[in-house]
Design a protein around this motif. Structure first.
Motif, short mmCIF file in Angstrom:
data_model
loop_
_atom_site.label_atom_id
_atom_site.label_comp_id
_atom_site.label_asym_id
_atom_site.label_seq_id
_atom_site.Cartn_x
_atom_site.Cartn_y
_atom_site.Cartn_z
N SER A 64 0.81 -1.22 0.00
CA SER A 64 0.00 0.00 0.00
C SER A 64 0.85 1.27 0.00
CB SER A 64 -0.94 0.00 1.21
OG SER A 64 -0.18 -0.01 2.41
N ASN A 65 2.17 1.13 0.07
CA ASN A 65 3.04 2.31 0.03
C ASN A 65 2.95 2.98 -1.34
OD1 ASN A 65 3.98 1.88 2.63
ND2 ASN A 65 5.73 0.67 1.95
N PRO A 66 3.00 4.31 -1.37
CA PRO A 66 3.01 4.99 -2.67
C PRO A 66 4.35 4.73 -3.37
CG PRO A 66 3.34 6.57 -0.89
CD PRO A 66 3.08 5.23 -0.25
N THR A 67 4.28 4.32 -4.64
CA THR A 67 5.51 4.02 -5.38
C THR A 67 5.50 4.75 -6.71
OG1 THR A 67 4.48 2.03 -6.30
CG2 THR A 67 5.85 1.74 -4.34
N LEU A 97 9.98 4.53 -3.70
CA LEU A 97 9.09 5.55 -3.15
C LEU A 97 9.33 6.91 -3.79
CD1 LEU A 97 9.44 4.55 0.61
CD2 LEU A 97 7.82 3.70 -1.09
N SER A 98 10.52 7.11 -4.39
CA SER A 98 10.80 8.39 -5.05
C SER A 98 11.48 8.16 -6.39
CB SER A 98 11.67 9.30 -4.18
OG SER A 98 13.04 9.05 -4.37
#
Length: 186
Positions: A27-30, A157-158
């Motif tokens: 569920s982490n933003p990628t 993530l970035s």
């Protein structure tokens, strides 16, 4: 200047290491859609399993004890956090590397297990490019494995961190290829 000859993508006995495609990280933003990363990793896992080649599912189950600017101290993640992505599943014969560090090799018996099997190369997929993937690639390289990073089966993530690892770090540690390249190499 002399042109380099292309290297073969796969050794005789490679292992796939899928890093952190688990309930607690999905569920982490990628940078790239995680569903795409899971699908490509599942495709790779199927290709390895069909050839009876080792598939390693590396899961993070906690954090190490060191202090950082974000906090510190060892902690264990809650039950269910480490459940594998459904699309990957866990099959009989898969190697599981549960750890509380970024590298799949740190604090596990993964190196001994792979060496006992005769593995000479690791193929990496999963998340996050500049964390678990890069740490595992660095450790694998230091341990003497040939390293392959499947660049369309990893994300971060970035954007900046992802691009730095893909463009500057991985080419020095091994080969960077696509999912299609790996599948075609079989």
């Amino acid at each position: 200047m002399r042109e380099r000859s292309p290297l073969p993508i796969l050794d005789a006995l490679p292992a796939l290491i899928v890093v952190d495609l688990q309930a607690g990280t999905l569920s982490n933003p990628t940078v790239h859609p995680v569903d795409t990363i899971v699908a490509r990793s599942a495709e790779l896992a199927d290709a390895f399993r069909c050839r009876s080649l080792p598939v390693v599912l590396a899961y993070v189950v906690g954090s190490p004890a060191g202090r950082t600017d974000y906090g510190g101290g060892a902690r264990h993640y809650p039950p269910g956090f480490s459940a594998p992505a459904v699309e990957l599943g866990e099959r009989p014969g898969d190697i599981v590397a549960a750890r509380s560090a970024w590298s799949a090799f740190a604090g596990t018996d993964l190196d001994a297990t792979l060496k006992k099997l005769g593995v000479t190369q690791v193929v990496l997929a999963g998340v996050a490019t500049s964390f678990g993937i890069e740490s595992t690639a660095r450790a694998a390289y230091d341990l003497g494995y040939s390293v392959v990073v499947v660049t369309d089966a990893v994300t971060d993530l970035s954007v900046e961190s992802h691009v730095n690892s893909i463009k500057r770090v991985f080419p020095v540690l091994g080969q960077t290829v696509s999912t299609a390249d790996v599948v075609a190499a079989f």
